[in-house]
Design an enzyme around this catalytic site. Structure first.
Site, PDB file in Angstrom:
ATOM      1  N   LYS A  49       0.965  -1.324   0.066  1.00 43.72           N
ATOM      2  CA  LYS A  49      -0.130  -0.109   0.028  1.00 43.72           C
ATOM      3  C   LYS A  49       0.965   1.359  -0.085  1.00 43.72           C
ATOM      4  O   LYS A  49       2.138   1.293   0.171  1.00 43.72           O
ATOM      5  CB  LYS A  49      -1.022   0.046   1.357  1.00 43.72           C
ATOM      6  CG  LYS A  49       0.009   0.049   2.714  1.00 43.72           C
ATOM      7  CD  LYS A  49      -1.097  -0.439   3.779  1.00 43.72           C
ATOM      8  CE  LYS A  49      -0.115  -0.098   5.126  1.00 43.72           C
ATOM      9  NZ  LYS A  49      -0.880  -0.666   6.186  1.00 43.72           N
ATOM     10  N   TYR A 268      15.217  30.519   8.166  1.00 46.76           N
ATOM     11  CA  TYR A 268      13.753  31.127   8.562  1.00 46.76           C
ATOM     12  C   TYR A 268      13.798  31.410   9.962  1.00 46.76           C
ATOM     13  O   TYR A 268      14.032  30.340  10.819  1.00 46.76           O
ATOM     14  CB  TYR A 268      12.794  30.453   8.156  1.00 46.76           C
ATOM     15  CG  TYR A 268      12.452  30.428   6.533  1.00 46.76           C
ATOM     16  CD1 TYR A 268      12.015  31.670   6.014  1.00 46.76           C
ATOM     17  CD2 TYR A 268      12.440  29.337   5.714  1.00 46.76           C
ATOM     18  CE1 TYR A 268      11.916  31.853   4.716  1.00 46.76           C
ATOM     19  CE2 TYR A 268      12.273  29.347   4.403  1.00 46.76           C
ATOM     20  CZ  TYR A 268      11.893  30.968   3.811  1.00 46.76           C
ATOM     21  OH  TYR A 268      11.541  30.871   2.584  1.00 46.76           O
TER      22      TYR A 268
HETATM   23  C1  LIG Z   1      -0.166  -1.564   6.832  1.00 46.72           C
HETATM   24  C2  LIG Z   1      -0.753  -2.926   7.200  1.00 46.72           C
HETATM   25  C3  LIG Z   1       0.201  -3.932   7.627  1.00 46.72           C
HETATM   26  C4  LIG Z   1       1.492  -3.880   7.517  1.00 46.72           C
HETATM   27  O1  LIG Z   1       2.040  -3.308   8.619  1.00 46.72           O
HETATM   28  P1  LIG Z   1       3.728  -3.220   8.845  1.00 46.72           P
HETATM   29  O2  LIG Z   1       3.589  -2.639  10.275  1.00 46.72           O
HETATM   30  O3  LIG Z   1       4.125  -2.061   7.915  1.00 46.72           O
HETATM   31  O4  LIG Z   1       4.136  -4.431   8.737  1.00 46.72           O
HETATM   32  C5  LIG Z   1      -0.622  -5.325   7.721  1.00 46.72           C
HETATM   33  N1  LIG Z   1      -2.028  -5.365   8.068  1.00 46.72           N
HETATM   34  C6  LIG Z   1      -2.806  -4.327   8.011  1.00 46.72           C
HETATM   35  C7  LIG Z   1      -4.025  -4.588   8.032  1.00 46.72           C
HETATM   36  C8  LIG Z   1      -2.226  -2.978   7.532  1.00 46.72           C
HETATM   37  O5  LIG Z   1      -3.025  -1.885   7.510  1.00 46.72           O
END
Ligand SMILES: *Cc1c(COP(=O)(O)O)cnc(C)c1O
Length: 380
Positions: A49, A268
């Site tokens: 993702k 800044y």
């Molecule tokens: C993002 C996600 C993962 C992966 O998690 P990590 O901590 O990056 O390994 C697994 N399951 C779900 C439901 C997630 O949203």
């Protein structure tokens, strides 16, 4: 290592870009194989993702497929479409579930929604009744996260309705809230809660573990594990050593080296005062490139560091939109000049190190990696 894979669309040439983001796909593949080994008998899926945590969905998915991954998790239908284009045979789950009215599109893409509420289940079931053939989907049960998923009572009710459904769940899953902290009591609660719930779904594979679950909680593995951050070299388990290989390196171009006097301020809001006569390298990357603004420094606190000519050098003052300023007083005059590269990630600086200076996590640093870099994908 040789560069591979077509560069991203509109990828600027190295000479034109402010920074060069190098992504080591061989290390990504090695991380996948190492995690798969730790998964033992459980299947090892890959979470891709967020554009594969910022490194690029397509090249990541191709490398992971070559390393043996066959099941992938994305968050959105649109991500499933991009993934399907490069992985025609993969099993694809969409974590955010069923987008209203879009069931037909999931089926066309052979993407399986992770159904986490009654309205989604009803909509998917009605759709499944209206078409011929299978409509597999995953079911998410909440065991403590209070985000996505059926309540335990609803899961029990749902299990009682399995025989009358028009689709067969292909996976029953839940998500750990505190797996990065192995001592947290929530872990044992969620693992035992999930074990009881998955028994309501005999014959359906079960999945609970994210990266931290896989690395720190052997009893969370069940039938399928879902690592994300660990694939990308991030630090999944607090207070443990990170066993994964880093996969990103970020080098920024120096646009000038200048002198400034003790007592003068940099950047800044004039929040950083020089304590000595200094040389400052100005490098072409800023918060518009995803370098967290909170990683700058001021008179009260140190900020992140960059590696210049082999040496760690502190960032001076605030991070601007397109520039950072680095104290290179301790580097010989000949050691750094206009056009050279300085390293913000790599040479021992990991995404979690940069994140820590900004009060955030490696996940956010990775998923914020900017679009203006010249991206180089390297395979072994
Ligand atoms: C993002 C996600 C993962 C992966 O998690 P990590 O901590 O990056 O390994 C697994 N399951 C779900 C439901 C997630 O949203």
């Amino acid at each position: 290592m040789k560069p591979i894979a077509p560069k991203a669309e509109n990828n600027p040439a190295e000479e034109e870009a402010g920074g060069i983001l190098s992504i080591d796909l061989a290390a990504l593949a090695a991380n996948y194989r190492a995690l798969k080994k730790r998964a033992g008998g459980a299947q090892c899926a890959a979470v891709v993702k967020g554009d594969a945590y910022g490194i690029g969905l397509k090249p990541a998915a191709q490398a992971l497929t070559l390393a043996g991954a066959t099941t992938f998790f994305v968050a959105l239908l649109n991500e499933a479409r991009h993934l399907r284009a490069v992985c025609p045979a993969a099993q694809i789950y969409v974590l955010n579930g069923l987008a209203p009215g879009m069931a037909g599109e999931y089926r066309t893409l052979r993407a399986e929604p992770v159904l986490g509420s009654w309205p989604e289940i009803e909509e998917w079931d009605q759709f499944a009744r209206s078409v011929s053939g299978d409509c597999p989907a995953a079911i998410h049960i909440d065991t403590g996260m209070r985000r996505h998923g059926l309540t335990q009572d609803d899961a029990t009710a749902f299990a009682g309705r399995l025989k009358t459904l028009h689709f067969k769940p292909s996976l029953v899953m839940s998500h750990l809230a505190c797996a990065d902290d192995p001592k947290h009591p929530m872990n044992a609660k969620q693992i035992s809660g999930f074990r009881a719930l998955r028994n309501l779904f005999p014959g359906i594979p079960a999945s609970l573990a994210n990266s931290a679950g896989l690395l720190a909680h052997k009893d969370s593995l069940f039938d399928l594990v879902r690592p994300g951050i660990a694939l990308y070299g991030g630090h999944a388990v607090l207070e443990a050593e990170n066993p994964m290989k880093p996969i990103v390196r970020l080098d920024l171009r120096v646009i000038q080296v200048r002198h400034a006097q003790a007592g003068e301020t940099v950047g800044y809001s004039a929040e950083f005062t020089l304590k000595r006569d200094s040389r400052i390298a100005v490098a072409a990357g800023g918060y518009a490139d995803g370098i967290p603004r909170a990683a700058g420094s001021n008179d009260k606190r140190a900020g992140a560091e960059a590696v210049v000519a082999g040496k760690r050098c502190p960032l001076l003052g605030r991070i601007s939109m397109d520039l950072i300023t680095i104290d290179v007083t301790d580097i010989p005059e000949t050691g750094v000049k206009r056009g050279d590269l300085v390293t913000l990630l790599g040479e021992g600086i990991g995404v979690d190190d940069l994140a820590a200076h900004a009060g955030t996590i490696g996940y956010e640093v990775l998923t914020s990696l900017g679009k203006r870099y010249s991206r180089l994908y390297r395979a072994g």
